[in-house]
Design an enzyme around this catalytic site. Structure first.
Site, PDB file in Angstrom:
ATOM      1  N   ARG A  57      85.848  91.085 -54.365  1.00  0.00           N
ATOM      2  CA  ARG A  57      86.581  91.528 -53.310  1.00  0.00           C
ATOM      3  C   ARG A  57      85.960  90.680 -52.147  1.00  0.00           C
ATOM      4  O   ARG A  57      86.723  89.990 -51.343  1.00  0.00           O
ATOM      5  CB  ARG A  57      86.377  93.118 -53.032  1.00  0.00           C
ATOM      6  N   THR A  58      84.188  90.502 -52.079  1.00  0.00           N
ATOM      7  CA  THR A  58      83.776  90.170 -50.898  1.00  0.00           C
ATOM      8  C   THR A  58      84.014  88.645 -50.753  1.00  0.00           C
ATOM      9  O   THR A  58      84.580  88.125 -49.595  1.00  0.00           O
ATOM     10  CB  THR A  58      82.051  90.619 -50.681  1.00  0.00           C
ATOM     11  N   LYS A  86      66.830  74.206 -59.478  1.00  0.00           N
ATOM     12  CA  LYS A  86      65.829  73.103 -59.719  1.00  0.00           C
ATOM     13  C   LYS A  86      64.645  73.442 -58.822  1.00  0.00           C
ATOM     14  O   LYS A  86      63.833  72.663 -58.553  1.00  0.00           O
ATOM     15  CB  LYS A  86      66.397  71.937 -59.317  1.00  0.00           C
ATOM     16  N   ARG A 107      75.950  85.959 -50.517  1.00  0.00           N
ATOM     17  CA  ARG A 107      75.391  86.618 -51.287  1.00  0.00           C
ATOM     18  C   ARG A 107      74.178  86.165 -52.087  1.00  0.00           C
ATOM     19  O   ARG A 107      74.514  85.271 -52.756  1.00  0.00           O
ATOM     20  CB  ARG A 107      76.472  87.429 -52.102  1.00  0.00           C
ATOM     21  N   HIS A 135      74.849  95.309 -46.911  1.00  0.00           N
ATOM     22  CA  HIS A 135      76.116  94.585 -47.137  1.00  0.00           C
ATOM     23  C   HIS A 135      76.875  95.028 -45.679  1.00  0.00           C
ATOM     24  O   HIS A 135      77.826  95.738 -45.866  1.00  0.00           O
ATOM     25  CB  HIS A 135      76.686  95.518 -48.349  1.00  0.00           C
TER      26      HIS A 135
HETATM   27  N1   CP Z   1      82.641  95.862 -52.703  1.00  0.00           N
HETATM   28  C1   CP Z   1      82.172  94.548 -52.919  1.00  0.00           C
HETATM   29  O1   CP Z   1      80.979  94.115 -52.449  1.00  0.00           O
HETATM   30  O2   CP Z   1      82.767  94.273 -54.200  1.00  0.00           O
HETATM   31  P1   CP Z   1      82.225  92.836 -54.910  1.00  0.00           P
HETATM   32  O3   CP Z   1      81.061  92.954 -55.556  1.00  0.00           O
HETATM   33  O4   CP Z   1      83.681  92.728 -56.013  1.00  0.00           O
HETATM   34  O5   CP Z   1      82.440  91.913 -53.638  1.00  0.00           O
END
Ligand code: CP
Length: 335
Positions: A57-58, A86, A107, A135
């Site tokens: 999703r993110t 590396k 991320r 998050h």
């Molecule tokens: N909610 C969320 O962070 O989903 P993903 O890990 O699929 O990005």
């Protein structure tokens, strides 16, 4: 806060006023997210979308949000396919990649790594999840969802009653959402988890210091009673030292239609940041809830595009130009 050229690293950067402004922009951009309107306001701009942990999703909604504003997306996924493998530092990586992009989403499995990366970046950086820490954009889309689900019943976020369920120790989405709720008034938070996976004390203290009522238990059925929102979360297997340890907790808090009907108020909304673990030994949010109109998980995921569009437009300072750069839509893809 001033959104223009800002890094978004923690939900602690936001005040209530900036959330209101962001959600106003999100409402304005919703028709563009739903393909009822189209804009090319970010044509020529490049998003560096760097995901060093698995994501559906993110990653994809950040990319879709940027595309829907007319921009281009360049993706890097997995540490193994980057020169971090590396031994290149986050600082050097940021110096280099910020020369190729106008904004970066990242991320990474380590807490505070995105902030470290941002120190080297010459363009704004958005935290797409840094290990078990935070998050922030998930918390924003969660709150946007809560706001719209409550508005259907003439309710506001002030006075909210919410149950957070599952792995509250490692779940970065509940960490960011708990911090965000401290900006609002008169909230009841029911925290339901195994004792070993409780919400960290500093977050409980913040909620209490904000004047909220906090109830801690490991009793799912009691936790579901008298709340507006059930926010279920996954056991974060990737944060445990072994699968065996995670297995001790998997499947302890399963919500299905029977349990929902027996314990929840009719208007209670079911949320989950997703992914839900649908394997038979977990099944934390049963598929038999899928036809239930109170299951908001896919509306919540859709809101991720709207809120991320609002962030991009605000940070790159183009909200006032979105309509000027409107374009026609030639296709029909929606069912
Ligand atoms: N909610 C969320 O962070 O989903 P993903 O890990 O699929 O990005």
């Amino acid at each position: 806060m001033d959104f223009r050229s800002a890094h978004i690293l923690s939900i602690e950067q936001f005040e209530r006023d900036s959330i209101d402004r962001l959600f106003e922009t999100a409402d304005f951009l919703a028709p563009y997210a739903r393909r009822q309107k189209r804009t090319k306001v970010l044509e020529g701009a490049i998003l560096g979308n760097m995901f060093f942990e698995p994501s559906t999703r993110t990653r994809v909604s950040f990319g879709a949000a940027f595309n829907l504003l007319g921009g281009f997306v360049r993706e890097t996924t997995g540490i193994d396919s980057s020169s971090l493998k590396k031994g290149e530092s986050l600082y050097d990586t940021a110096r280099v990649l910020s020369g190729y992009s106008d904004i970066i989403c990242m991320r990474h499995p380590q807490a505070h790594s995105v902030a470290e990366f941002a120190e080297g970046s010459r363009v704004p950086v958005i935290n797409g999840g840094d290990g078990p820490n935070e998050h922030p954009t998930q918390a924003l889309l969660d709150l946007y969802t809560i706001r719209s689900e409550l508005a259907a019943h003439d309710r506001t976020i002030d006075g909210l009653r919410i149950a957070m369920i599952g792995d509250l120790k490692h779940g970065r989405t509940v960490h960011s959402l708990s911090k965000l709720l401290c900006l609002y008034k008169n909230i009841t938070v029911k925290l339901v988890s195994p004792e070993a996976l409780a919400l960290p004390n500093y977050l409980i203290d913040s909620l209490v210091n904000a004047g909220h009522r906090v109830e801690v238990s490991n009793d799912l059925e009691n936790g579901l009673k008298g709340v507006d929102i059930v926010y279920s979360t996954r056991i974060q297997e990737e944060r445990f030292s072994s699968s065996e340890e995670a297995n001790l907790y998997r499947g302890q808090f399963r919500l299905n239609e029977t349990i929902f009907t027996a314990n929840c108020e009719p208007n209670t909304v079911i949320m989950h940041p997703l992914p839900r673990d649908s394997r038979s030994d977990a099944n934390e949010l049963d598929n038999d809830l899928n036809p239930n109109p109170r299951l908001a998980i896919f509306r919540q995921a859709d809101n991720g595009v709207i809120v991320r569009m609002a962030l991009f437009a605000s940070i790159l300072d183009v909200v006032h130009l979105v309509e000027k750069y409107e374009a026609p839509i030639h296709w029909a893809s929606r069912r």
